[in-house]
Design a protein around this motif. Structure first.
Motif, PDB file in Angstrom:
ATOM      1  N   ASP A  40      61.420 101.115  51.096  1.00 48.58           N
ATOM      2  CA  ASP A  40      60.856  99.960  50.393  1.00 48.58           C
ATOM      3  C   ASP A  40      61.928  98.908  50.125  1.00 48.58           C
ATOM      4  O   ASP A  40      61.662  97.693  50.207  1.00 48.58           O
ATOM      5  N   VAL A  41      63.140  99.359  49.839  1.00 45.83           N
ATOM      6  CA  VAL A  41      64.240  98.406  49.625  1.00 45.83           C
ATOM      7  C   VAL A  41      64.595  97.718  50.934  1.00 45.83           C
ATOM      8  O   VAL A  41      64.858  96.505  50.954  1.00 45.83           O
ATOM      9  N   VAL A  42      64.586  98.467  52.025  1.00 47.23           N
ATOM     10  CA  VAL A  42      64.814  97.863  53.340  1.00 47.23           C
ATOM     11  C   VAL A  42      63.769  96.785  53.610  1.00 47.23           C
ATOM     12  O   VAL A  42      64.092  95.691  54.095  1.00 47.23           O
ATOM     13  N   ASP A  43      62.524  97.085  53.291  1.00 54.26           N
ATOM     14  CA  ASP A  43      61.452  96.097  53.475  1.00 54.26           C
ATOM     15  C   ASP A  43      61.732  94.829  52.674  1.00 54.26           C
ATOM     16  O   ASP A  43      61.541  93.706  53.158  1.00 54.26           O
ATOM     17  N   ASN A  44      62.177  95.004  51.423  1.00 55.68           N
ATOM     18  CA  ASN A  44      62.469  93.846  50.566  1.00 55.68           C
ATOM     19  C   ASN A  44      63.623  93.012  51.132  1.00 55.68           C
ATOM     20  O   ASN A  44      63.585  91.774  51.106  1.00 55.68           O
ATOM     21  N   ILE A  45      64.645  93.704  51.626  1.00 57.53           N
ATOM     22  CA  ILE A  45      65.777  92.981  52.209  1.00 57.53           C
ATOM     23  C   ILE A  45      65.331  92.221  53.452  1.00 57.53           C
ATOM     24  O   ILE A  45      65.690  91.053  53.656  1.00 57.53           O
ATOM     25  N   LYS A  46      64.531  92.868  54.282  1.00 53.25           N
ATOM     26  CA  LYS A  46      64.054  92.230  55.510  1.00 53.25           C
ATOM     27  C   LYS A  46      63.208  90.998  55.185  1.00 53.25           C
ATOM     28  O   LYS A  46      63.339  89.952  55.846  1.00 53.25           O
ATOM     29  N   THR A  47      62.360  91.092  54.165  1.00 51.67           N
ATOM     30  CA  THR A  47      61.539  89.952  53.760  1.00 51.67           C
ATOM     31  C   THR A  47      62.422  88.784  53.338  1.00 51.67           C
ATOM     32  O   THR A  47      62.188  87.629  53.722  1.00 51.67           O
ATOM     33  N   ALA A  48      63.466  89.086  52.560  1.00 46.29           N
ATOM     34  CA  ALA A  48      64.379  88.032  52.113  1.00 46.29           C
ATOM     35  C   ALA A  48      65.103  87.396  53.297  1.00 46.29           C
ATOM     36  O   ALA A  48      65.283  86.170  53.345  1.00 46.29           O
ATOM     37  N   LEU A  49      65.504  88.211  54.257  1.00 45.61           N
ATOM     38  CA  LEU A  49      66.186  87.675  55.439  1.00 45.61           C
ATOM     39  C   LEU A  49      65.241  86.833  56.290  1.00 45.61           C
ATOM     40  O   LEU A  49      65.630  85.770  56.800  1.00 45.61           O
ATOM     41  N   GLU A  50      64.012  87.297  56.451  1.00 46.41           N
ATOM     42  CA  GLU A  50      63.048  86.538  57.254  1.00 46.41           C
ATOM     43  C   GLU A  50      62.696  85.216  56.590  1.00 46.41           C
ATOM     44  O   GLU A  50      62.448  84.217  57.264  1.00 46.41           O
ATOM     45  N   ASN A  51      62.681  85.197  55.264  1.00 46.43           N
ATOM     46  CA  ASN A  51      62.400  83.950  54.554  1.00 46.43           C
ATOM     47  C   ASN A  51      63.528  82.940  54.745  1.00 46.43           C
ATOM     48  O   ASN A  51      63.288  81.726  54.796  1.00 46.43           O
ATOM     49  N   SER A  52      64.753  83.435  54.849  1.00 41.28           N
ATOM     50  CA  SER A  52      65.909  82.549  54.979  1.00 41.28           C
ATOM     51  C   SER A  52      66.273  82.253  56.431  1.00 41.28           C
ATOM     52  O   SER A  52      66.600  81.112  56.770  1.00 41.28           O
ATOM     53  N   CYS A  53      66.187  83.290  57.270  1.00 44.87           N
ATOM     54  CA  CYS A  53      66.614  83.167  58.671  1.00 44.87           C
ATOM     55  C   CYS A  53      65.605  83.901  59.554  1.00 44.87           C
ATOM     56  O   CYS A  53      65.909  84.992  60.059  1.00 44.87           O
ATOM     57  N   PRO A  54      64.427  83.376  59.753  1.00 45.91           N
ATOM     58  CA  PRO A  54      63.381  84.104  60.479  1.00 45.91           C
ATOM     59  C   PRO A  54      63.772  84.460  61.908  1.00 45.91           C
ATOM     60  O   PRO A  54      64.298  83.626  62.654  1.00 45.91           O
ATOM     61  N   GLY A  55      63.554  85.735  62.256  1.00 50.21           N
ATOM     62  CA  GLY A  55      63.772  86.196  63.616  1.00 50.21           C
ATOM     63  C   GLY A  55      65.220  86.290  64.046  1.00 50.21           C
ATOM     64  O   GLY A  55      65.500  86.352  65.240  1.00 50.21           O
ATOM     65  N   VAL A  56      66.135  86.361  63.102  1.00 52.22           N
ATOM     66  CA  VAL A  56      67.564  86.294  63.445  1.00 52.22           C
ATOM     67  C   VAL A  56      68.290  87.624  63.232  1.00 52.22           C
ATOM     68  O   VAL A  56      68.994  88.113  64.115  1.00 52.22           O
ATOM     69  N   VAL A  57      68.142  88.228  62.063  1.00 52.01           N
ATOM     70  CA  VAL A  57      68.941  89.400  61.690  1.00 52.01           C
ATOM     71  C   VAL A  57      68.188  90.683  62.031  1.00 52.01           C
ATOM     72  O   VAL A  57      67.050  90.881  61.619  1.00 52.01           O
ATOM     73  N   SER A  58      68.837  91.553  62.767  1.00 58.82           N
ATOM     74  CA  SER A  58      68.211  92.815  63.165  1.00 58.82           C
ATOM     75  C   SER A  58      68.156  93.792  62.000  1.00 58.82           C
ATOM     76  O   SER A  58      68.944  93.715  61.045  1.00 58.82           O
TER      77      SER A  58
END
Length: 330
Positions: A103-121
């Motif tokens: 769930d924490v991974v999901d939260n981090i991924k959401t934050a990354l997608e909001n800032s840099c969509p489609g960029v960080v693996s």
């Protein structure tokens, strides 16, 4: 012979100021233009998670470890069953009802997608979250090498055979590390991650009452510590009951893990065998890390870099998942 203090200082300088070239496709500056705030985004999310769950740091670093030992560091451990994924690594014996933090991974991924969509693996996310978990808990910081891409498959069978078992001998554990290109120093340094976090009774209860079928406890266990563990984990009790891996400072990343081994207070069999296996080359490394926390921190940082370089997907391989739980388009 273990490296001298001068050599260890040199190693530290390498970790701090030099990016290793054994995998030139990974670099600490990979997202410098495409997602310059990636490290702070991940670190802030981990810091927030730690406020409500002091276990999460250890859980996130364990996710990275269990990922890299299967198919390399490709975030395959995060994939759920669905689409072309018919078996998830989450359900493998070393992971089932044990690994956590999704769930924490999901939260981090959401934050990354909001800032840099489609960029960080997701694979890089795990590497960054592991570093943040350690540094925020009092441990060392290091420049995380980045540029991994996410795998398209999961390998449940591989997870069952490649991840070191808590019941294995020192030789078995060392062999698991050797199979992925890591050495004995990596074995000891990375085992030091057990300086924080918890373990369920089921992963060490065989040491408490019937070690190796003897009908007696593991003779390497400190008797006072044994009595405490027997109370926490009675025979036929709840195998999922949690116990501190480090009974002295369970939420802090320090070198007490190695001091505990010296007094026969290693919780898992594979922990104590680092020190109690007669003639093992690991004993001198444990002693050095127990008396010199700086040496441990330097070695741990380098071993995390080494582990993060296990067979990464780069370039046009794999993909950048938009949801860490599933392959894009599935």
């Amino acid at each position: 012979m273990f490296p001298s203090t001068r050599l260890l200082a040199s190693i530290f300088l390498v970790i701090t100021f030099y990016i290793p070239t054994f995998n030139a496709q990974l670099t600490s500056t990979f997202y410098s233009t495409t997602c310059p705030n990636v490290s702070s985004i991940v670190s802030n999310a981990v810091r927030q998670a730690l406020q409500s769950d002091p276990r999460i740091g250890a859980s996130l670093i364990r996710l990275h470890f269990h990922d890299c030992f299967v198919n390399g560091c490709d975030a395959s451990i995060l994939l759920d069953v669905g689409g072309n994924i018919t078996q998830s690594e989450k359900n493998a014996a070393p992971n089932n009802n044990s690994v956590r933090g999704f769930d924490v991974v999901d939260n981090i991924k959401t934050a990354l997608e909001n800032s840099c969509p489609g960029v960080v693996s997701c694979a890089d996310l795990l590497a960054l979250a592991a570093e943040a978990s350690v540094s925020l808990s009092g441990g060392p910081s290091w420049r995380v090498l980045l540029g991994r891409r996410d795998g398209l498959t999961a390998n449940q069978a591989g997870a069952n055979t490649s991840i070191p078992s808590p019941f294995g001998s020192l030789a078995n554990v060392t062999n698991s590390f050797t199979n992925v290109g890591l050495n004995t120093n990596d074995v000891v340094a990375l085992s030091g991650a057990h300086t924080f976090g918890r373990a369920q009774c089921q992963f060490f209860s065989q040491r408490l009452f019937n070690f190796s079928g003897t009908g007696r406890p593991d003779p390497t266990l400190n008797t006072t510590y044994l009595a405490t563990l027997q109370r926490n984990c009675p025979q036929n009790g709840n195998g999922s009951t949690l116990n501190n891996l480090d009974p002295s400072t369970p939420n802090i990343f320090d070198n007490n893990y190695f001091k505990n081994l010296q007094t026969n207070q290693g919780l898992l069999q594979t922990d104590q065998e680092l020190f109690s296996t007669s003639g093992a080359s690991t004993v001198s490394i444990v002693n050095n890390f127990a008396r010199n926390q700086t040496a441990f921190f330097q070695a741990f940082a380098q071993s995390m870099i080494n582990m993060g370089n296990i067979s990464p997907l780069t370039g046009s391989q794999g993909q950048i998942r938009s949801n860490c739980r599933k392959v894009n388009g599935s």
